[in-house]
Design a protein around this motif. Structure first.
Motif, PDB file in Angstrom:
ATOM      1  N   GLY A 300      25.592  50.268  71.715  1.00 11.90           N
ATOM      2  CA  GLY A 300      24.723  49.195  71.600  1.00 11.90           C
ATOM      3  C   GLY A 300      25.187  47.684  71.512  1.00 11.90           C
ATOM      4  O   GLY A 300      26.461  47.685  70.853  1.00 11.90           O
ATOM      5  N   HIS A 339      23.033  50.206  67.510  1.00 13.19           N
ATOM      6  CA  HIS A 339      22.125  48.992  67.333  1.00 13.19           C
ATOM      7  C   HIS A 339      21.015  49.202  68.717  1.00 13.19           C
ATOM      8  O   HIS A 339      21.517  49.259  69.862  1.00 13.19           O
ATOM      9  CB  HIS A 339      22.793  47.700  67.501  1.00 13.19           C
ATOM     10  CG  HIS A 339      23.995  47.503  66.771  1.00 13.19           C
ATOM     11  ND1 HIS A 339      23.779  47.257  65.537  1.00 13.19           N
ATOM     12  CD2 HIS A 339      25.254  47.596  66.825  1.00 13.19           C
ATOM     13  CE1 HIS A 339      24.792  47.235  64.813  1.00 13.19           C
ATOM     14  NE2 HIS A 339      26.110  47.571  65.533  1.00 13.19           N
ATOM     15  N   ALA A 340      19.680  49.071  68.584  1.00 10.48           N
ATOM     16  CA  ALA A 340      18.813  49.069  69.444  1.00 10.48           C
ATOM     17  C   ALA A 340      17.194  48.613  69.041  1.00 10.48           C
ATOM     18  O   ALA A 340      17.111  49.094  67.711  1.00 10.48           O
ATOM     19  CB  ALA A 340      18.582  50.551  69.944  1.00 10.48           C
ATOM     20  N   ARG A 341      16.732  47.670  69.648  1.00  9.06           N
ATOM     21  CA  ARG A 341      15.555  47.051  69.329  1.00  9.06           C
ATOM     22  C   ARG A 341      15.223  46.864  68.062  1.00  9.06           C
ATOM     23  O   ARG A 341      14.290  47.108  67.277  1.00  9.06           O
ATOM     24  CB  ARG A 341      14.408  48.566  69.530  1.00  9.06           C
ATOM     25  CG  ARG A 341      14.424  48.821  70.939  1.00  9.06           C
ATOM     26  CD  ARG A 341      13.227  49.977  71.362  1.00  9.06           C
ATOM     27  NE  ARG A 341      13.562  51.214  70.348  1.00  9.06           N
ATOM     28  CZ  ARG A 341      14.223  52.027  70.654  1.00  9.06           C
ATOM     29  NH1 ARG A 341      14.798  52.075  72.068  1.00  9.06           N
ATOM     30  NH2 ARG A 341      14.278  53.189  69.697  1.00  9.06           N
ATOM     31  N   GLY A 342      16.346  45.723  67.681  1.00 10.48           N
ATOM     32  CA  GLY A 342      16.162  45.124  66.265  1.00 10.48           C
ATOM     33  C   GLY A 342      16.533  45.800  65.076  1.00 10.48           C
ATOM     34  O   GLY A 342      16.078  45.495  64.082  1.00 10.48           O
ATOM     35  N   SER A 343      17.115  47.166  65.410  1.00 16.74           N
ATOM     36  CA  SER A 343      17.358  47.796  64.316  1.00 16.74           C
ATOM     37  C   SER A 343      18.697  48.363  64.193  1.00 16.74           C
ATOM     38  O   SER A 343      19.438  48.619  65.225  1.00 16.74           O
ATOM     39  CB  SER A 343      16.600  49.076  63.772  1.00 16.74           C
ATOM     40  OG  SER A 343      16.534  49.899  64.981  1.00 16.74           O
ATOM     41  N   THR A 344      19.516  48.967  63.076  1.00 14.16           N
ATOM     42  CA  THR A 344      20.694  49.138  63.096  1.00 14.16           C
ATOM     43  C   THR A 344      20.594  50.608  62.516  1.00 14.16           C
ATOM     44  O   THR A 344      20.175  50.470  61.274  1.00 14.16           O
ATOM     45  CB  THR A 344      21.776  48.390  62.393  1.00 14.16           C
ATOM     46  OG1 THR A 344      21.935  47.033  63.223  1.00 14.16           O
ATOM     47  CG2 THR A 344      23.094  48.793  62.442  1.00 14.16           C
ATOM     48  N   ARG A 396      18.917  53.654  58.355  1.00 12.13           N
ATOM     49  CA  ARG A 396      18.466  52.959  59.407  1.00 12.13           C
ATOM     50  C   ARG A 396      17.649  51.520  58.872  1.00 12.13           C
ATOM     51  O   ARG A 396      16.977  51.867  58.020  1.00 12.13           O
ATOM     52  CB  ARG A 396      17.407  53.622  60.325  1.00 12.13           C
ATOM     53  CG  ARG A 396      16.718  53.004  61.513  1.00 12.13           C
ATOM     54  CD  ARG A 396      15.928  53.687  62.401  1.00 12.13           C
ATOM     55  NE  ARG A 396      16.449  54.963  62.833  1.00 12.13           N
ATOM     56  CZ  ARG A 396      15.806  55.976  63.162  1.00 12.13           C
ATOM     57  NH1 ARG A 396      14.820  56.057  62.836  1.00 12.13           N
ATOM     58  NH2 ARG A 396      16.608  56.976  63.600  1.00 12.13           N
ATOM     59  N   PRO A 398      16.229  47.368  59.656  1.00  7.04           N
ATOM     60  CA  PRO A 398      16.346  46.168  60.478  1.00  7.04           C
ATOM     61  C   PRO A 398      17.469  45.170  60.401  1.00  7.04           C
ATOM     62  O   PRO A 398      17.969  45.241  59.437  1.00  7.04           O
ATOM     63  CB  PRO A 398      14.837  45.580  60.075  1.00  7.04           C
ATOM     64  CG  PRO A 398      14.853  45.907  58.653  1.00  7.04           C
ATOM     65  CD  PRO A 398      15.402  47.277  58.513  1.00  7.04           C
ATOM     66  N   ASP A 399      17.716  44.587  61.567  1.00  7.02           N
ATOM     67  CA  ASP A 399      18.567  43.724  61.575  1.00  7.02           C
ATOM     68  C   ASP A 399      18.614  42.385  60.827  1.00  7.02           C
ATOM     69  O   ASP A 399      19.768  41.951  60.442  1.00  7.02           O
ATOM     70  CB  ASP A 399      19.010  43.190  63.053  1.00  7.02           C
ATOM     71  CG  ASP A 399      19.313  44.458  63.859  1.00  7.02           C
ATOM     72  OD1 ASP A 399      19.867  45.384  63.340  1.00  7.02           O
ATOM     73  OD2 ASP A 399      19.175  44.400  65.274  1.00  7.02           O
ATOM     74  N   THR A 404      10.059  43.762  60.604  1.00 13.35           N
ATOM     75  CA  THR A 404       9.276  45.171  60.453  1.00 13.35           C
ATOM     76  C   THR A 404       9.943  46.136  59.962  1.00 13.35           C
ATOM     77  O   THR A 404      11.090  46.655  60.440  1.00 13.35           O
ATOM     78  CB  THR A 404       8.752  45.637  61.822  1.00 13.35           C
ATOM     79  OG1 THR A 404       7.886  44.432  62.378  1.00 13.35           O
ATOM     80  CG2 THR A 404       7.606  46.685  61.562  1.00 13.35           C
ATOM     81  N   VAL A 406      11.601  49.836  59.337  1.00 13.91           N
ATOM     82  CA  VAL A 406      11.648  51.022  60.122  1.00 13.91           C
ATOM     83  C   VAL A 406      11.133  52.036  59.794  1.00 13.91           C
ATOM     84  O   VAL A 406      10.753  52.249  58.491  1.00 13.91           O
ATOM     85  CB  VAL A 406      13.238  51.329  60.437  1.00 13.91           C
ATOM     86  CG1 VAL A 406      14.140  50.026  60.999  1.00 13.91           C
ATOM     87  CG2 VAL A 406      14.065  51.778  59.169  1.00 13.91           C
TER      88      VAL A 406
END
Length: 548
Positions: A300, A339-344, A396, A398-399, A404, A406
C-alpha cells in the motif's frame, strides 16, 4: 509505591479472611452439633446390631456408647486414635459365639473415611490400617475362632478399613484441588490487574513522552519564529512587546512540558525527551545484524502518519521482536506493514522455535498490555495469540489520531489461545482422576485376591451340608453303604475344637457335617461315628467356637 500497594493488598486479604466474632462463636457450636449427630447415628446402628440378643448386658450397651462418644470428636484431631478405638469394638465383637459380624463395622468405616478426609495423623495411615488388621487377626488366633470368623476378619474388616480411607483420601485431594485452584485464581487475578495497571501507566508515560517529542518540537519552532519576528524593523514598539511576550510564553510552555514528562517518566526510561527515534527499517536492520532472521514486507501507499501513530507502529514491531527473542529464540520473524483506506495494519509473526511450539501467551506480559493500551488510545485494536506453532501480533490503527476507530482485529486463521490456567487445570484433573481410579482399583485388586479363597471356602461349606431330613432317616447300626447316598459330597473340614473333642466311644472314627447352608451364621454340627463301617452313634453338637 509497589511495596505500599503490596502491604495494602495483604492487609485487605487478612481482613477479608479473618472471621467475624459471631462466626468464631458459631463454628465450635456447629462442630459440636455435627459430632453429636454422627455419634447418635453410629450408636443407634450399634444398638440395632444388639437387637437380636434377648438380654444384652449393660457392658455391651454402655461401653460402645462411651467409646463412640470419645472417638467421634477425637477424629478431628487424632483420627488414627479414633480408628484404633472403634476397631477395638469390632475386635471385641469377634468373641460373639453366634456371628462374627457386628454393626460397629459401620462405625469403623466412617472413622477410616474421616481419617482419609482429614489427612490422617503423623503416622502413615496405611500403617494404622495394617496395625488394626493385625489386632483383629491376633484376636482371632487367641480366641481360636472358626473359619467363618477368619473369613470375616480377612475380608469384611479390611474392606471397612481400606475402601473408606481411599474414598476419603480422594475427597481430601479434590477439596484441596478446588481450594488451591480458587486461591491461585484470586492470586492470578490480583497479579494480572496489578501488572496491567503498571503497563498502562508506563505506556501512558511513553505516550506523554511522544507527545513532548512532537508537540515540543512544534512549540520550539513557534518560539524560533517569534524570535525572528521580534527583530523585524516593521513592527511597532507595542507589536514588538507582544511578540516578546509570545516568545516568552511559548518557551515557558516548552519548559513546563519537559518538566511534566520528566516527572512522569519512570526511572527505567532512558534517553531525554526529544531524542530522535529510529525507523522500523533501522530497527529491523539492527535485529538482523544481531543474528535474528527478520523480513519486512510493506504494501500500500505509505501515508503521512501522525507522530503518535508512527511511534505506535515502531513500538509494536519493537515489542514483538523483544518477545520473539525472549520466548522463541532462533525463530524467524516476518513483519508486514500495510496501508489501506486510512488505516495502518502491523502484523508481526514469528515461526516455530527450534525448541518446539510456544506454550501460549505468557502470563503477566506487561509489554503486550502496554501495547494494547497505546493502540487502543489511538482508536486502534490489537490481537496477540499463538499461530501455527509460533506467535502473531496484529495491530490496526487509523493513520491520524481522532479519525474513525478501526474494527477489532480477529484474524480468521489465528488459532484460539490456550491459557496457562487451562493446562494446569488439565493436569490437576488428570491427577484427581488417577486418585479416584486408585480408590476403586486398589479395593478391586484386594477383592480379586480374596475372592478365590472366599469362593473355595463357600464351596467347602455348602458341599458339606447334611439335610436334617436325611440326618433323621439315618439309623444307628446301619452300614455306611446303606445310607451313603444321603451323605453330602464331602465332610465338613473345619469343625470347632469343642466339637472335635466331644466325648465319643473309644475306637470309633467320626465324620462331621453342617446342618444347613448358612455361610455367615454359626450352625449346629452333625457327627456320625463309625466302628468298622457300621454307624454306632449320631449326635447334634453346637457349632460355637471354643473360647478355652
Amino acid at each position: 509505591m509497589t511495596c505500599l500497594n503490596a502491604m495494602a493488598e495483604r492487609t485487605a486479604r487478612k481482613e477479608q479472611s479473618a472471621p467475624a466474632p459471631s462466626s468464631r462463636t458459631a463454628l465450635p457450636l456447629r462442630t459440636a452439633l455435627r459430632d453429636a449427630a454422627l455419634w447418635a447415628v453410629l450408636a443407634a446402628a450399634g444398638f440395632a446390631g444388639l437387637s437380636d440378643r434377648a438380654q444384652p448386658s449393660l457392658v455391651l450397651l454402655l461401653l460402645p456408647t462411651l467409646v463412640l462418644a470419645g472417638a467421634v470428636p477425637a477424629s478431628r484431631r487424632w483420627p488414627a486414635a479414633a480408628v484404633f478405638a472403634v476397631n477395638g469394638l469390632c475386635a471385641v465383637g469377634l468373641a460373639n459365639g453366634s456371628s462374627p459380624g457386628n454393626a460397629y463395622a459401620v462405625a469403623l468405616a466412617v472413622m477410616t473415611y474421616l481419617m482419609g478426609v482429614r489427612g490422617g495423623s503423623r503416622l502413615n495411615p496405611l500403617l494404622v490400617l495394617a496395625a488394626c488388621l493385625a489386632v483383629d487377626l491376633a484376636v482371632c488366633a487367641v480366641l481360636r475362632v472358626g473359619p467363618v470368623w477368619w473369613f470375616y476378619t480377612v475380608t469384611m474388616l479390611p474392606l471397612a478399613l481400606l475402601v473408606p480411607w481411599l474414598i476419603g483420601r480422594y475427597q481430601q485431594a479434590r477439596r484441596s484441588l478446588v481450594r488451591g485452584g480458587w486461591q491461585l485464581a484470586r492470586s492470578l487475578e490480583e497479579q494480572q490487574r496489578f501488572t496491567a495497571e503498571q503497563a498502562r501507566l508506563r505506556e501512558r508515560t511513553r505516550i506523554a513522552s511522544d507527545m513532548h517529542d512532537s508537540l515540543g518540537h512544534v512549540l520550539s519552532l513557534i518560539a524560533l519564529r517569534a524570535g525572528a519576528l521580534e527583530l523585524s524593523p516593521t513592527l511597532s514598539d507595542q507589536d514588538r512587546e507582544d511578540v516578546v511576550e509570545l516568545r516568552k510564553t511559548v518557551s515557558e510552555a516548552v519548559e513546563a512540558l519537559r518538566e511534566t514528562v520528566t516527572v512522569l517518566r519512570d526511572n527505567g526510561e532512558s534517553g531525554p525527551a526529544g531524542t530522535a527515534v529510529e525507523s522500523v527499517e533501522e530497527l529491523l536492520e539492527r535485529a538482523g545484524a544481531s543474528g535474528m532472521a527478520v523480513e519486512l514486507d510493506r504494501s500500500g501507499e505509505s501515508p503521512a502518519l501522525s507522530a503518535l501513530v508512527g511511534r505506535a507502529v515502531y513500538r509494536v514491531v519493537q515489542e514483538s521482536l523483544t518477545n520473539a527473542t525472549k520466548h522463541a529464540p532462533g525463530s524467524a520473524v516476518r513483519v508486514r506493514i500495510s496501508h489501506a483506506r486510512g488505516s495502518t495494519e502491523v502484523r508481526v509473526t514469528n515461526s516455530t522455535p527450534p525448541s518446539g511450539p510456544l506454550p501460549g501467551i505468557v502470563p503477566g506480559n506487561r509489554g503486550l498490555d502496554g501495547l494494547r493500551e497505546r493502540v487502543t488510545a489511538l482508536g486502534g485494536a490489537l490481537d496477540a495469540r499463538p499461530f501455527e506453532g509460533g506467535f502473531r501480533v496484529t495491530a490496526r490503527m487509523p493513520d491520524r489520531v481522532g479519525a474513525t476507530p478501526v474494527a477489532s482485529v480477529t484474524p480468521q486463521e489465528v488459532e484460539p489461545p490456550r491459557a496457562e490456567s487451562d493446562r494446569r487445570l488439565g493436569a490437576a484433573r488428570r491427577t484427581a482422576s488417577l486418585r479416584f481410579a486408585a480408590a476403586f482399583a486398589v479395593p478391586a485388586a484386594v477383592a480379586l485376591s480374596v475372592l478365590p479363597a472366599a469362593a473355595y471356602l463357600s464351596y467347602q461349606l455348602s458341599s458339606s451340608v447334611l439335610r436334617p431330613t436325611d440326618f433323621s432317616a439315618i439309623r444307628t447300626g446301619q452300614q455306611r453303604a446303606e445310607f451313603a447316598g444321603r451323605l453330602p459330597g464331602q465332610e465338613y473340614p473345619y469343625p470347632p475344637e469343642s466339637v472335635r473333642s466331644a466325648s465319643r466311644e473309644p475306637g470309633t472314627s467320626c465324620a462331621f457335617y453342617r446342618s444347613n447352608g448358612n455361610l455367615l451364621d454359626q450352625v449346629d454340627i452333625y457327627r456320625l461315628c463309625y466302628s468298622g463301617g457300621r454307624l454306632v452313634s449320631k449326635d447334634v453338637l453346637p457349632g460355637g467356637p471354643s473360647t478355652s
